[in-house]
Each structure stands twice: as C-alpha cells, then as structure tokens.
Scaffold this motif. Structure first.
Motif, short mmCIF file in Angstrom:
data_model
loop_
_atom_site.label_atom_id
_atom_site.label_comp_id
_atom_site.label_asym_id
_atom_site.label_seq_id
_atom_site.Cartn_x
_atom_site.Cartn_y
_atom_site.Cartn_z
N TRP A 119 0.83 -1.21 0.00
CA TRP A 119 0.00 0.00 0.00
C TRP A 119 0.86 1.26 0.00
O TRP A 119 2.01 1.25 0.45
CB TRP A 119 -1.00 0.01 1.14
CG TRP A 119 -0.51 -0.08 2.57
CD1 TRP A 119 -0.62 -1.15 3.39
CD2 TRP A 119 0.16 0.96 3.34
NE1 TRP A 119 -0.08 -0.86 4.63
CE2 TRP A 119 0.40 0.42 4.62
CE3 TRP A 119 0.56 2.26 3.07
CZ2 TRP A 119 1.03 1.16 5.64
CZ3 TRP A 119 1.19 3.00 4.07
CH2 TRP A 119 1.42 2.46 5.34
N ARG A 136 -5.11 9.26 1.41
CA ARG A 136 -5.84 8.07 0.99
C ARG A 136 -4.83 6.97 0.61
O ARG A 136 -3.70 7.24 0.19
CB ARG A 136 -6.74 8.37 -0.22
CG ARG A 136 -7.96 9.23 0.15
CD ARG A 136 -8.92 8.48 1.04
NE ARG A 136 -10.13 9.23 1.34
CZ ARG A 136 -10.29 9.98 2.44
NH1 ARG A 136 -9.30 10.07 3.32
NH2 ARG A 136 -11.43 10.62 2.64
N TYR A 137 -5.29 5.72 0.73
CA TYR A 137 -4.45 4.56 0.46
C TYR A 137 -4.75 3.96 -0.90
O TYR A 137 -5.92 3.87 -1.32
CB TYR A 137 -4.68 3.48 1.51
CG TYR A 137 -4.18 3.82 2.89
CD1 TYR A 137 -2.91 3.42 3.30
CD2 TYR A 137 -4.98 4.54 3.78
CE1 TYR A 137 -2.45 3.73 4.58
CE2 TYR A 137 -4.53 4.85 5.06
CZ TYR A 137 -3.27 4.44 5.44
OH TYR A 137 -2.80 4.74 6.70
N TYR A 143 -8.83 4.92 -0.76
CA TYR A 143 -9.39 4.25 0.41
C TYR A 143 -8.97 4.91 1.71
O TYR A 143 -7.85 5.41 1.85
CB TYR A 143 -8.96 2.78 0.42
CG TYR A 143 -9.36 2.06 -0.84
CD1 TYR A 143 -10.69 1.78 -1.11
CD2 TYR A 143 -8.39 1.69 -1.78
CE1 TYR A 143 -11.06 1.13 -2.28
CE2 TYR A 143 -8.75 1.03 -2.96
CZ TYR A 143 -10.09 0.76 -3.20
OH TYR A 143 -10.45 0.13 -4.37
N GLU A 144 -9.88 4.90 2.69
CA GLU A 144 -9.61 5.52 3.99
C GLU A 144 -8.59 4.70 4.80
O GLU A 144 -7.76 5.27 5.50
CB GLU A 144 -10.92 5.65 4.77
CG GLU A 144 -11.94 6.55 4.09
CD GLU A 144 -13.35 6.28 4.56
OE1 GLU A 144 -13.51 5.62 5.62
OE2 GLU A 144 -14.30 6.71 3.88
N VAL A 179 -6.56 0.51 4.59
CA VAL A 179 -6.42 -0.77 3.89
C VAL A 179 -5.63 -1.72 4.75
O VAL A 179 -4.96 -1.33 5.70
CB VAL A 179 -5.70 -0.59 2.52
CG1 VAL A 179 -6.49 0.31 1.59
CG2 VAL A 179 -4.28 -0.08 2.72
N VAL A 216 -10.44 -3.17 2.55
CA VAL A 216 -10.35 -1.73 2.32
C VAL A 216 -11.56 -1.05 2.97
O VAL A 216 -12.64 -1.63 3.08
CB VAL A 216 -10.31 -1.38 0.81
CG1 VAL A 216 -9.05 -1.96 0.17
CG2 VAL A 216 -11.56 -1.90 0.09
N LYS A 217 -11.33 0.19 3.39
CA LYS A 217 -12.38 0.94 4.08
C LYS A 217 -12.84 2.09 3.20
O LYS A 217 -12.05 2.92 2.76
CB LYS A 217 -11.86 1.47 5.42
CG LYS A 217 -12.92 2.06 6.32
CD LYS A 217 -12.31 2.45 7.67
CE LYS A 217 -13.35 2.94 8.64
NZ LYS A 217 -12.70 3.32 9.95
N VAL A 218 -14.16 2.14 2.97
CA VAL A 218 -14.78 3.18 2.15
C VAL A 218 -16.04 3.67 2.87
O VAL A 218 -16.89 2.85 3.23
CB VAL A 218 -15.17 2.65 0.75
CG1 VAL A 218 -15.80 3.76 -0.08
CG2 VAL A 218 -13.96 2.07 0.03
N TRP A 230 -15.97 -1.53 5.83
CA TRP A 230 -14.93 -2.36 5.21
C TRP A 230 -15.51 -3.34 4.22
O TRP A 230 -16.58 -3.93 4.44
CB TRP A 230 -14.19 -3.16 6.29
CG TRP A 230 -13.28 -2.33 7.15
CD1 TRP A 230 -13.62 -1.64 8.27
CD2 TRP A 230 -11.88 -2.10 6.94
NE1 TRP A 230 -12.52 -0.99 8.78
CE2 TRP A 230 -11.44 -1.26 7.99
CE3 TRP A 230 -10.96 -2.52 5.98
CZ2 TRP A 230 -10.11 -0.84 8.11
CZ3 TRP A 230 -9.64 -2.10 6.08
CH2 TRP A 230 -9.23 -1.28 7.14
N MET A 264 -13.80 -4.33 -6.56
CA MET A 264 -14.47 -4.60 -5.30
C MET A 264 -15.25 -5.90 -5.43
O MET A 264 -16.21 -5.98 -6.20
CB MET A 264 -15.41 -3.45 -4.92
CG MET A 264 -16.00 -3.56 -3.54
SD MET A 264 -14.79 -3.22 -2.22
CE MET A 264 -14.53 -1.45 -2.43
N PRO A 310 -18.36 -2.94 0.66
CA PRO A 310 -18.17 -2.43 2.03
C PRO A 310 -19.46 -2.54 2.85
O PRO A 310 -20.49 -2.01 2.44
CB PRO A 310 -17.77 -0.96 1.81
CG PRO A 310 -17.18 -0.93 0.44
CD PRO A 310 -17.97 -1.94 -0.35
#
Length: 570
Positions: free
Chosen positions: A382, A393-394, A409-410, A412, A422-424, A428, A437, A441
């Motif tokens: 990452w 962001r990641y 992504y917020e 990962v 991953v967090k959106v 998650w 995806m 999430p």
C-alpha cells in the motif's frame, strides 16, 4: 505471564534471638532433614537462590510451625518489589516498636496483607493456621475463582465444611492459583492446622513461579484443566514443536510437547522458533540458534527476527547489515531496513525521509520516494498519498513502484489469498489485485483472509465469511469493552481462537468448539496444545492523564496461571 520476583528472603531485623528459628551464617545448599521431604527440591532452590534459611545446627525443620510475625516477614520480603494499594498504618497493642518484627508487621498492615484482630492486637507469636496463611498469600496475588465458590471448593477438597465462611472465597482463589499443596492427602485442606515451614515453602515456590521443583500429585486443583501444567515453566505458545520455558533458575530454555527439556534453561531471553531459528540472549550476547541448540549467528547487540531466511543486524548508526540463516554476510546498507517480505525489503531513509525497496542483493528495485508505503505482500504494497489537502488516501503499488490501484481508500490491509480489506465511507469490504471490489463495504471491522475465511464484524458481533462474502461461522463473538484483543483470530491449520465476553476457546472450520470457551485467555495454538490462562481476570485501566470523560481506557487481562491444554479436552 508469570510472576517473577527479584528476591525472597526469610529473615528478621532486630532481636533475632527472639525468633523461633535463627539465621544460619553458613551458606546452605541442602538440609539433612529435607532430603526425603516431599518438597525438598523447592526448599533447596529457595535456600540456594532465594534466601530461605535454616537453623544454626544446619537443619531446616520443615514440620515446624510458623508464627504470624514470621509469616508477615516472609510476605514483605517476598513481595518487596511489587506495588499494592496501601492504607495508613496502625499501632498494634501487642507489637511494641522494640519487637523484632515491628517494621514488617506494620508494613504488612499497610499493604493489606494482614488486618489484625478486633481488639487491635496482632498476636505475633501465635502460629498462623493454614487457612490464614493462604488467605494472606492469595491477597498479594491475582487470581479469580469461579462464581460458584462452594461448588468449586467441593470439587477440590473433602473438608470444605471446616473452612471458615469468611475464608472460602480466598481459599478458592488460592486453589485456582495452584498455591495450595496438601501432603499426603491432596483433598484434605486441614484448614485449622498450623502452617509449617515446609508447606509454606512449597506455596511460595508456586507464587514465585519457581518451576519444576514440586510433585504435581499434591497440588490441590481438583480436575486439572492443564495437560502441561504451569509448574513446567512454559511462557510461550508452541512453535515448530518447541515452547519457551523458564527453569527454576529463572533462565529460559525450550521444551517439547511432552514437557521434556530439549534445550536447557540457560538464556536471559529466548524467542519462539520461526522458520527453524530462534533468537536468544545471555547478557549482551545475542545468538541465533537451531532447534538442536546450535549457534548459527551471534553478536554483542540485538539480533532481529528472521524473515525469508534473512536477518538484520544493527551496525553503527545508520548502517544495517543483512545475513542469511547460515550466518553468511550478504550486504550492508546505510539506512534502516525492514524485514524481507515477498522478496523485497522496505528501506526507510531516516534523515531526509522517504521509502524505497531493495532486493536480496541490496540493490534498489524501487528508488526512494517521499510517500509512505508498506512492505509487499502478494505483489502489492500500500501507498499513502494526500490526494486532497488534509485527506490522505491509500492505494497499492506493484513491484516496479507503479500505482496499480488508485489511492482512494480511507484504510487498507495487506493482500492475503488474493484479497485485501479496504475501508470506504466508514465500512470495510474487499478488493482483488486488480482493484475490483469483490465484497462490498458493509463491515465495521475486517481481517485478512486465512485458509479461505476472514474475520469480520457485522453490526455488533464478529464472525467469519468466505471469499464470496457469505457468512460461514456466526457465533456472537465479542470481547470486554476496550479490550486490546480481537474477538476472533485468523485460522491456522484449521483452528482459530475465538472469544465470547471474558472467556476464550478454540473453533475448527466446521464451527465446532474443539476447546471449550471457558478460559480467560488463549495466546496460541500449536502441536495439539493451546497456551491458556486459568484464574486471570479482565480489568479496565486508565492509559492517559486526561480528565474524564475524555481519558483513554483499555481492558487488559491480568493474573491467573498459564499452561497448556490439549485440544482433546472437552
């Protein structure tokens, strides 16, 4: 995990002649009257290394009783390095300042070991009963007995009715902590009899965690939950067939799943074995050893963990040297380097900042650049970029350094089994290596996949999903508020640690409990054995200094006994 004390001295200050036992000025390694005593190994260890003493005639007198003043002195000297909540001292009518044990009796009251009698006497010359001794001893320890105290005591002792009601909970705590040894009949507590020097020596060996010195047959525990008990000195989970144990000399060595010593206790520190290598330290000398105890690498200074057969050794700042598992030097680099992962090592440029990657020859594969990155896993690492002011962001890069998944992504987590969490939008989900995806999430928390399953948190509790996002194991898993552990752990060799409230067990992939959810904690599972805690407790503590309600808190597991339970145990 175990209680370790720096000293244990049985001695008195003041008028030593007033004691019923006297300090021997000669060094003692063994006593003629303990050679055939059931706790002889324990007494010898206490006398040679922990300060227990005999009489001027060279005897120990294991069957001699102990007075309350003598026991107060034992407690203060045993726990002199520990911290306890204190209260203001009082003056006992029968303990003048001239009494040989005045200071230790005063201190034992301050630390709440003893309380004295309602008439404000201490009765220093009165023999202490076994009940009183165990009540005092457990008050300085950290054990929690089952809620049904009476039922538990009846599982352990045949003379429960003789235990004073005020002491039953404390006796249960002492039993769960394995502090009570009954010779010759293990189920006879004999609560009103005077405590003897030999019996209390055995109990202090237990509370001081002096391993491998006592016969298991006399430890009053009822049905023992351990297959390899705490008295063997184990302090780690098994890994590659060996576990770290602490010997009676408080050095560390390695034992096998049968509890047999494979590498003697000779190190000040010992790590678990990984990839056939463990790291040990004696004084300032660090070594990397094989399971046979063969030294493959050593230096006066820290040796880090091996990764992919390579290890980092610190040089003069900022240099780092890389060696292989045979101890051969490979290369040196003038920056800090992370462990190798996926064939590459992350290099951190400390002075001017930046991150890059080198291969196993030390050559840069990805030149240093300013964005923060992680180590590689499955061909992806990452990268953290500030795509908008104040909004980092990641995304992910490949092994050429090219961004292959845009940083949107917020948060990962590393790729595992082809997927990354991953967090959106605060939730998650999971993406594949192309960034598609594949599991939308929807989870509060998410773990990497392992053996086809990943631990996730739904609305409130945790369970496991498969790579299509289908729930496979749902069980209401959760932990105490602020706990620093996950309710469920990743699967390994078909097994996973799972927790419900303040208890832990082990589940298989078919959702069966192969170890009941009745242990306070479990630290690892390997070789058919789980490293488990019995008798500990979860407590919430403050971790900062801010004024409530903003102060940070955490729940930690403390106390109890650690040992090994077979997965066949039901």
């Amino acid at each position: 995990m175990v209680c370790s004390l720096s000293s244990f001295l049985l001695r008195a200050s003041g008028a030593i002649a007033a004691l019923s036992y006297l300090l021997s000025t000669l060094p003692v390694s063994a006593f003629p009257d303990t050679q055939n005593y059931w706790a002889s190994d324990c007494i010898e260890r206490l006398s040679s290394g922990r300060g227990w003493v005999g009489y001027p005639d060279g005897t120990f007198r294991p069957d001699a009783s102990i007075t309350r003043a003598e026991f107060a002195t034992m407690m203060i000297n045993a726990f002199r390095t520990h911290s306890f909540s204190e209260r203001e001292a009082i003056t006992f009518k029968d303990v003048p300042s001239s009494h040989w044990a005045y200071q230790t009796i005063k201190r034992s009251y301050e630390l709440q070991f003893f309380s004295g009698y309602p008439d404000r006497t201490f009765r220093p010359n009165q023999p202490i009963t076994r009940t009183e001794a165990f009540v005092v001893l457990q008050s300085a320890s950290d054990f929690t007995a089952p809620e049904d105290t009476e039922a538990f005591l009846n599982q352990v002792f045949d003379d429960v009715d003789a235990i004073p009601n005020y002491a039953k909970e404390a006796i249960a705590n002492a039993a769960i902590g394995r502090l009570i040894l009954n010779y010759p009949q293990v189920r006879q507590l004999r609560p009103t009899e005077p405590a003897t020097r030999g019996e209390m020596a055995a109990s202090f060996c237990q509370v001081l965690a002096i391993s491998r010195t006592l016969p298991q047959a006399y430890i009053a525990v009822g049905e023992d939950p351990f297959d390899l008990p705490p008295e063997l000195g184990g302090i780690s989970e098994f890994s590659e067939g060996l576990a770290v144990f602490r010997g009676p000399n408080f050095k560390m060595g390695y034992m096998n799943p049968q509890g047999e010593i494979v590498i003697p206790a000779q190190y000040d520190y010992a790590s678990i074995f990984e990839d056939g290598i463990a790291r040990v330290r004696t004084g300032s000398l660090w070594q990397a050893i094989t399971p046979e105890g063969q030294v493959i690498l050593e230096q006066n200074g820290y040796i880090g963990e091996f990764s992919e057969g390579l290890v980092r050794l610190g040089r003069s700042y900022p240099y780092t040297a890389i060696y292989d598992r045979e101890g051969e030097f490979l290369f040196e680099i003038d920056h800090f380097i992370e462990a190798f992962s996926d064939g590459l090592a992350l290099v951190k440029l400390q002075e001017r900042g930046g991150y890059g990657f080198v291969d196993r020859t030390g050559a840069y594969v990805i030149d240093p650049q300013p964005d923060e990155v992680s180590s590689f896993s499955e061909g992806r690492a990452w990268i953290l970029q500030e795509t908008e002011p104040g909004k980092p962001r990641y995304g992910f890069i490949d092994k050429t350094g090219k961004i292959v998944i845009e940083p949107v992504y917020e948060e990962v987590k590393a790729f595992s089994e082809g997927l990354a969490a991953v967090k959106v939008g605060g939730l998650w989900g999971y993406i594949d290596r192309s960034g598609t995806m594949v599991i939308e999430p929807q989870f509060q928390q998410a773990q990497p996949f392992s053996e086809g399953l990943a631990g996730v948190q739904g609305d409130s509790t945790w369970g496991y999903i498969n790579s299509q996002g289908t729930w496979m194991i749902e069980g209401g898993f959760h932990v105490p508020e602020f706990a620093q552990v996950h309710p469920i752990e990743p699967f390994e060799n078909g097994l996973a640690i799972a927790r419900i409230g303040d208890r832990a067990g082990v589940k298989d992939r078919q959702a069966n409990w192969v170890l009941p959810v009745e242990f306070v904690d479990i630290a690892g599972v390997s070789d058919g054995l789980a490293f488990v805690n019995v008798g500990g407790r979860w407590t919430t503590e403050v971790t900062g200094t801010n004024i409530p309600p903003d102060y940070p808190r955490r729940s930690v597991m403390t106390g109890g006994r650690w040992g090994y339970s077979s997965l066949r145990y039901k």
